[in-house]
Design an enzyme around this catalytic site. Structure first.
Site, PDB file in Angstrom:
ATOM      1  N   ASP A   9       0.846  -1.004   0.060  1.00  0.00           N
ATOM      2  CA  ASP A   9       0.074   0.160  -0.063  1.00  0.00           C
ATOM      3  C   ASP A   9       0.984   1.102   0.033  1.00  0.00           C
ATOM      4  OD1 ASP A   9      -2.571   1.699   0.579  1.00  0.00           O
ATOM      5  OD2 ASP A   9      -1.622   1.747   2.459  1.00  0.00           O
ATOM      6  N   LEU A  10       0.416   2.177  -0.319  1.00  0.00           N
ATOM      7  CA  LEU A  10       1.476   3.631  -0.471  1.00  0.00           C
ATOM      8  C   LEU A  10       1.276   4.417   0.839  1.00  0.00           C
ATOM      9  CD1 LEU A  10       3.245   5.258  -2.022  1.00  0.00           C
ATOM     10  CD2 LEU A  10       1.143   6.644  -2.800  1.00  0.00           C
ATOM     11  N   ASP A  11      -0.058   5.075   0.753  1.00  0.00           N
ATOM     12  CA  ASP A  11      -0.244   5.922   2.082  1.00  0.00           C
ATOM     13  C   ASP A  11      -0.497   5.319   3.472  1.00  0.00           C
ATOM     14  OD1 ASP A  11      -0.457   8.019   0.208  1.00  0.00           O
ATOM     15  OD2 ASP A  11      -2.718   8.017   0.081  1.00  0.00           O
ATOM     16  N   THR A  17       1.837  10.095   4.101  1.00  0.00           N
ATOM     17  CA  THR A  17       1.063  11.251   3.419  1.00  0.00           C
ATOM     18  C   THR A  17      -0.377  11.046   4.185  1.00  0.00           C
ATOM     19  OG1 THR A  17       0.487   9.558   1.792  1.00  0.00           O
ATOM     20  CG2 THR A  17       1.993  11.161   1.014  1.00  0.00           C
ATOM     21  N   LYS A  45      -8.601   6.042   5.987  1.00  0.00           N
ATOM     22  CA  LYS A  45      -7.545   5.533   5.489  1.00  0.00           C
ATOM     23  C   LYS A  45      -7.836   4.244   4.522  1.00  0.00           C
ATOM     24  CE  LYS A  45      -4.063   6.700   8.759  1.00  0.00           C
ATOM     25  NZ  LYS A  45      -3.345   6.471  10.198  1.00  0.00           N
ATOM     26  N   SER A 114      -2.559   0.698  -4.240  1.00  0.00           N
ATOM     27  CA  SER A 114      -2.912   1.977  -3.448  1.00  0.00           C
ATOM     28  C   SER A 114      -4.222   2.406  -4.025  1.00  0.00           C
ATOM     29  CB  SER A 114      -2.088   3.099  -3.614  1.00  0.00           C
ATOM     30  OG  SER A 114      -2.397   4.241  -3.338  1.00  0.00           O
ATOM     31  N   ALA A 115      -5.031   3.043  -3.009  1.00  0.00           N
ATOM     32  CA  ALA A 115      -6.480   3.555  -3.500  1.00  0.00           C
ATOM     33  C   ALA A 115      -6.216   4.928  -4.245  1.00  0.00           C
ATOM     34  CB  ALA A 115      -7.154   3.649  -2.452  1.00  0.00           C
ATOM     35  N   LYS A 145     -11.202  -0.787  -1.629  1.00  0.00           N
ATOM     36  CA  LYS A 145     -10.804  -1.743  -0.486  1.00  0.00           C
ATOM     37  C   LYS A 145     -11.846  -1.506   0.448  1.00  0.00           C
ATOM     38  CE  LYS A 145      -5.822  -0.483  -0.971  1.00  0.00           C
ATOM     39  NZ  LYS A 145      -4.737   0.231  -0.388  1.00  0.00           N
ATOM     40  N   GLU A 169      -0.138  -3.339   4.729  1.00  0.00           N
ATOM     41  CA  GLU A 169      -1.300  -2.311   4.619  1.00  0.00           C
ATOM     42  C   GLU A 169      -1.443  -1.629   5.858  1.00  0.00           C
ATOM     43  OE1 GLU A 169      -3.832  -0.959   3.907  1.00  0.00           O
ATOM     44  OE2 GLU A 169      -4.041  -1.332   1.806  1.00  0.00           O
ATOM     45  N   ASP A 170      -1.856  -0.355   6.192  1.00  0.00           N
ATOM     46  CA  ASP A 170      -1.985   0.197   7.278  1.00  0.00           C
ATOM     47  C   ASP A 170      -3.542   0.521   7.645  1.00  0.00           C
ATOM     48  OD1 ASP A 170      -2.223   2.299   5.170  1.00  0.00           O
ATOM     49  OD2 ASP A 170      -2.233   3.860   6.968  1.00  0.00           O
TER      50      ASP A 170
HETATM   51  P1  B16 Z   1      -6.238  10.341  -3.422  1.00  0.00           P
HETATM   52  P2  B16 Z   1      -3.847   4.233  -0.066  1.00  0.00           P
HETATM   53  C1  B16 Z   1      -5.335   5.933  -0.136  1.00  0.00           C
HETATM   54  O1  B16 Z   1      -4.314   5.695  -0.190  1.00  0.00           O
HETATM   55  C2  B16 Z   1      -5.583   6.843   1.262  1.00  0.00           C
HETATM   56  O2  B16 Z   1      -5.357   6.145   2.327  1.00  0.00           O
HETATM   57  C3  B16 Z   1      -6.678   7.613   1.427  1.00  0.00           C
HETATM   58  O3  B16 Z   1      -6.745   8.067   2.617  1.00  0.00           O
HETATM   59  C4  B16 Z   1      -7.145   8.247   0.287  1.00  0.00           C
HETATM   60  O4  B16 Z   1      -8.356   9.000   0.550  1.00  0.00           O
HETATM   61  C5  B16 Z   1      -6.971   7.462  -0.846  1.00  0.00           C
HETATM   62  O5  B16 Z   1      -5.701   6.689  -0.830  1.00  0.00           O
HETATM   63  C6  B16 Z   1      -7.190   8.277  -1.890  1.00  0.00           C
HETATM   64  O6  B16 Z   1      -6.310   9.134  -2.485  1.00  0.00           O
HETATM   65  O7  B16 Z   1      -7.319  11.379  -3.171  1.00  0.00           O
HETATM   66  O8  B16 Z   1      -4.914  10.888  -3.446  1.00  0.00           O
HETATM   67  O9  B16 Z   1      -6.756   9.553  -4.578  1.00  0.00           O
HETATM   68  O10 B16 Z   1      -3.494   3.843   1.578  1.00  0.00           O
HETATM   69  O11 B16 Z   1      -4.391   2.977  -0.345  1.00  0.00           O
HETATM   70  O12 B16 Z   1      -2.343   4.052  -0.575  1.00  0.00           O
HETATM   71 MG    MG Z   2      -2.762   3.324   3.322  1.00  0.00          MG
END
Ligand code: B16
Ligand code: MG
Length: 217
Positions: A9-11, A17, A45, A114-115, A145, A169-170
Site C-alpha cells: 500500500d502507499l499512504d 501522506t 485510511k 494503492s487507492a 478496498k 497495509e496500514d
Molecule cells: P487520493 P492508500 C489512500 O491511499 C489513502 O489511504 C486514503 O486516505 C485516500 O483517501 C485515498 O488513497 C485516495 O487518495 O485522493 O490521492 O486519490 O492508503 O490506498 O495508498
Molecule cells: Mg494506506
C-alpha cells in the site's frame, strides 16, 4: 527459495501522506463546521477520495449537491497536492527502503496496490518508482478496498497467485481486502486497529530481513 509477490500500500505504509490527507480534509471540514479529529481520520485510511468526502459529510450530518461535492473534492486534491509537491526520499517511512532492497536482492517481484490517484507522482518524487515491477492505483480499479480488486490486479501483473502474495497495509479496509483476496496480510500500525491481519508490526523498523526470508522460503 520461492517467488512471492510483495504488494505495498502507499499512504501510511511507504510514505506518511496520511498527515497531508488529514490537513486537506480538515480544511474542508472546518469550512463546513464539521468536527474532524485524528480519530475520524482513521475512517478515511485506504478509502477513496469520493467515499472520504461522504464519510465527512455523514459525520457532520450535512447533505450537499453534487456540484458542491465536486468543488470540495477538487479543492481537497489541490490542497493535498500542494503538500506533496515538495516530497522527496526523506519522507520514505523508516525501514521501508531496507526491505525493498532486500526483496530486490532476492529477486522478489514488487507491486504497489494503492487507492490513491496520486500514487505514481509520489513514487517518482521519492525515487522509489524503479523498485516497482507493477503499479496499480486508484486510476486502475473500480472497486475500493475492502474489495480485493487492487491487490488481485497487482498479483496478476506480477504473474503470481493470490495465495503466494503478501500485502503490507496500514488500513483496516486494506487488511480486509488482502484477506478476502486470499493473500497474506501484514498490518503496519496499531494491533488494536489491525487485529484481522495475519502479522502485525508497528512499522518497518520492526520487520527484520529474517522474517521476509522465511516468507520466501
Ligand atoms: P487520493 P492508500 C489512500 O491511499 C489513502 O489511504 C486514503 O486516505 C485516500 O483517501 C485515498 O488513497 C485516495 O487518495 O485522493 O490521492 O486519490 O492508503 O490506498 O495508498
Ligand atoms: Mg494506506
Amino acid at each position: 527459495m520461492t517467488t512471492k509477490a510483495f504488494i505495498f500500500d502507499l499512504d501510511g505504509v511507504i510514505v506518511d501522506t496520511a498527515k497531508y490527507h488529514f490537513l486537506a480534509w480538515q480544511k474542508i471540514a472546518n469550512e463546513l463546521h464539521i468536527e474532524f479529529t485524528h480519530e475520524h481520520n482513521e475512517l478515511l485510511k485506504g478509502v477513496s477520495r469520493v467515499r472520504s468526502l461522504d464519510i465527512i459529510l455523514e459525520l457532520g450530518q450535512v447533505t450537499a449537491s453534487q456540484e458542491d461535492k465536486d468543488r470540495w473534492l477538487l479543492q481537497k486534491n489541490e490542497d493535498y497536492l500542494s503538500y506533496v509537491v515538495d516530497m522527496d526520499e526523506s519522507e520514505i517511512l523508516p525501514g521501508v527502503f531496507r526491505i525493498l532492497q532486500f526483496l530486490k536482492e532476492n529477486n522478489q517481484p514488487i507491486a504497489l496496490g494503492s487507492a490513491s490517484k496520486n500514487a505514481r507522482p509520489i513514487l517518482e518524487k521519492t525515487g522509489l518508482l524503479p523498485y516497482f515491477d507493477a503499479v496499480v492505483d486508484g486510476n486502475d480499479v473500480t472497486n475500493a478496498k475492502p474489495d480485493p480488486e487492487v491487490f488481485l490486479m497487482a498479483a496478476k501483473l506480477l504473474n503470481i497467485s493470490p495465495e503466494n502474495s503478501i500485502v503490507f497495509e496500514d488500513s483496516v479496509a486494506g487488511v480486509q481486502a488482502a484477506n478476502i483476496g486470499n493473500m497474506t496480510s501484514i498490518g503496519i500500525g496499531e494491533a488494536s486497529m489491525l487485529h484481522e491481519a495475519k502479522y502485525i508490526f508497528k512499522d518497518f523498523t520492526e520487520i527484520d530481513t529474517a522474517f521476509i526470508a522465511a516468507l520466501i522460503q
